[in-house]
Scaffold this motif. Structure first.
Motif, short mmCIF file in Angstrom:
data_model
loop_
_atom_site.label_atom_id
_atom_site.label_comp_id
_atom_site.label_asym_id
_atom_site.label_seq_id
_atom_site.Cartn_x
_atom_site.Cartn_y
_atom_site.Cartn_z
N PHE A 10 -14.95 -7.38 -23.83
CA PHE A 10 -13.74 -6.77 -24.72
C PHE A 10 -14.00 -6.36 -25.72
O PHE A 10 -14.00 -6.84 -26.68
N GLU A 11 -13.37 -5.04 -25.95
CA GLU A 11 -13.39 -3.48 -27.14
C GLU A 11 -12.57 -3.65 -27.19
O GLU A 11 -11.32 -3.14 -26.79
N PRO A 12 -12.50 -3.07 -28.31
CA PRO A 12 -11.09 -2.18 -29.33
C PRO A 12 -10.81 -1.13 -28.64
O PRO A 12 -11.21 -0.52 -28.06
N PRO A 13 -8.75 -0.97 -27.73
CA PRO A 13 -8.09 1.00 -28.15
C PRO A 13 -9.44 1.54 -28.28
O PRO A 13 -9.65 2.23 -29.06
N VAL A 14 -9.71 2.30 -27.29
CA VAL A 14 -9.71 3.84 -27.88
C VAL A 14 -8.94 5.07 -28.46
O VAL A 14 -9.05 6.18 -28.42
N SER A 15 -7.30 4.81 -27.87
CA SER A 15 -5.73 5.85 -27.91
C SER A 15 -5.71 5.56 -29.33
O SER A 15 -6.14 4.70 -30.26
N THR A 16 -5.19 6.71 -30.21
CA THR A 16 -4.93 6.68 -31.28
C THR A 16 -2.88 6.63 -31.20
O THR A 16 -2.59 6.95 -30.39
N ALA A 17 -3.51 6.88 -32.67
CA ALA A 17 -1.35 6.53 -32.64
C ALA A 17 -0.90 7.62 -31.68
O ALA A 17 -0.94 8.88 -32.77
N GLY A 18 0.70 7.13 -31.69
CA GLY A 18 1.48 8.30 -31.04
C GLY A 18 0.62 8.88 -29.54
O GLY A 18 1.52 9.56 -29.13
N SER A 19 -0.36 8.86 -29.14
CA SER A 19 -0.65 9.07 -28.11
C SER A 19 -0.08 7.76 -26.79
O SER A 19 0.75 6.95 -27.08
N TYR A 20 -0.05 8.70 -25.55
CA TYR A 20 0.14 8.70 -24.25
C TYR A 20 -0.12 8.45 -22.90
O TYR A 20 -0.37 9.23 -23.23
N VAL A 21 0.22 7.99 -22.20
CA VAL A 21 0.70 7.46 -20.72
C VAL A 21 2.30 8.17 -20.36
O VAL A 21 3.37 7.48 -20.89
N ALA A 22 2.22 9.29 -19.07
CA ALA A 22 3.43 9.17 -18.37
C ALA A 22 3.31 9.37 -17.10
O ALA A 22 1.81 9.91 -16.31
N LEU A 23 4.13 8.49 -16.70
CA LEU A 23 3.64 7.72 -15.09
C LEU A 23 5.05 8.31 -15.10
O LEU A 23 6.37 8.03 -14.68
N ARG A 24 4.88 9.02 -13.74
CA ARG A 24 6.41 9.10 -12.22
C ARG A 24 5.92 8.17 -11.27
O ARG A 24 5.33 7.39 -11.05
N ALA A 25 7.79 7.49 -11.28
CA ALA A 25 8.38 7.08 -10.18
C ALA A 25 8.15 7.26 -8.87
O ALA A 25 9.08 8.38 -8.83
N GLU A 26 7.87 6.49 -8.16
CA GLU A 26 7.32 7.86 -6.52
C GLU A 26 8.15 6.43 -5.80
O GLU A 26 8.59 6.91 -4.31
N MET A 27 8.90 5.95 -6.25
CA MET A 27 10.62 4.86 -5.54
C MET A 27 11.37 4.28 -6.91
O MET A 27 11.23 4.71 -7.60
N ASP A 28 12.55 3.66 -6.40
CA ASP A 28 13.29 3.23 -7.03
C ASP A 28 13.10 2.00 -7.36
O ASP A 28 12.03 1.72 -6.29
N LEU A 29 12.40 2.01 -9.42
CA LEU A 29 12.01 0.67 -9.54
C LEU A 29 12.34 -0.28 -10.31
O LEU A 29 13.18 0.51 -11.38
N VAL A 30 11.55 -1.12 -10.65
CA VAL A 30 11.74 -1.67 -12.10
C VAL A 30 11.16 -2.02 -13.06
O VAL A 30 9.76 -2.77 -12.20
N ARG A 80 0.67 -0.89 -0.01
CA ARG A 80 -0.05 -0.09 0.19
C ARG A 80 1.03 1.31 -0.36
O ARG A 80 0.76 2.31 0.89
N ARG A 81 2.02 1.08 -1.15
CA ARG A 81 2.34 2.32 -0.95
C ARG A 81 2.44 2.87 -2.31
O ARG A 81 2.55 2.24 -3.31
N PRO A 82 2.54 3.66 -2.53
CA PRO A 82 2.77 4.42 -4.20
C PRO A 82 3.87 4.38 -4.99
O PRO A 82 5.25 4.27 -4.37
N ILE A 83 4.38 3.61 -6.02
CA ILE A 83 5.19 3.17 -6.57
C ILE A 83 5.02 3.88 -7.70
O ILE A 83 6.04 3.73 -8.43
N LEU A 84 4.01 3.85 -8.93
CA LEU A 84 3.78 5.07 -10.27
C LEU A 84 2.24 6.20 -9.96
O LEU A 84 1.17 5.69 -9.08
N THR A 85 2.77 7.30 -10.60
CA THR A 85 1.47 8.28 -10.70
C THR A 85 0.83 8.67 -11.86
O THR A 85 2.16 9.25 -12.66
N PHE A 86 0.50 8.35 -12.63
CA PHE A 86 0.31 9.17 -13.24
C PHE A 86 -0.22 10.54 -13.59
O PHE A 86 -0.64 11.49 -12.64
#
Length: 200
Positions: A152-172, A75-81
């Protein structure tokens, strides 16, 4: 793809990387309709990992959004959107595909799968995942209908779209470009493709 920081997650395969606390992981849906199974492990203790079942009661929803922290099984943060240009549709319910899933779907013989991709990706770093946690399925579209059923449906994302996640600890962090080619989760009639990520 001219940015030298971009790393390819090969179609139907996995890739992993070490990430320091505070770094930003950008996951790009290069062709627009590729699901990317995503795992994160505490770099100092692989037995602590990003957990969907611990995250959902923390964010009080089944689909994370910008500002939401993903929690570990401790229950510790590891990644944040911190950014999402993909339409915001991701999945925290469905487990990683494996050989048993494809057998259930009628596949004879071996089929590439996310469970094996996780271990192969970790192996490239000289590591072994202690188990296969339920992944954060980026770009995966699993609607929950009014009667409580899923589809199960197709994604709504588009080519080149992305998410960015911040690491809240050293991680793999580990990814699998999901090889599902029976259900339409990677687009109707579409074969799995590569995706890309960067760590900055």
């Amino acid at each position: 793809m001219s940015d030298p920081a971009l790393v390819t997650i090969p179609a139907r395969r996995g890739k992993a990387a070490r990430v320091k606390q505070g770094q930003i992981v950008k996951v790009i849906n290069t062709h627009g309709d590729q699901v990317v199974d995503t795992w994160a492990f505490n770099a100092d203790d692989l037995n602590e990992f990003m957990s969907m079942e611990h995250t959902r009661p923390h964010i009080m929803k089944i689909m994370p959004a910008v500002g939401d922290a993903m929690l570990t099984n401790k229950r510790r943060p590891i990644l944040t959107f911190i950014e999402d240009t993909s339409g915001g549709v991701h999945d925290t319910i469905i487990s990683a595909c494996d050989r048993y899933r494809y057998k259930f779907l009628g596949v004879e013989g071996y089929h590439d799968n996310c469970t094996d991709n996780l271990q192969a990706a970790m192996g490239e770093l000289g590591l072994a995942a202690p188990e296969t946690p339920c992944p954060l399925n980026l770009f995966m579209n699993i609607p929950v209908h009014a009667d409580g059923s899923l589809s199960f449906e197709p994604p709504v994302s588009t080519a080149g779209s992305y998410v960015a996640l911040r690491a809240e600890m050293d991680l793999v962090i580990a990814f699998s470009a999901c090889p599902q080619d029976i259900l339409p989760i990677n687009g109707v009639g579409h074969l799995p493709t590569e995706a890309h990520f960067s760590v900055d």
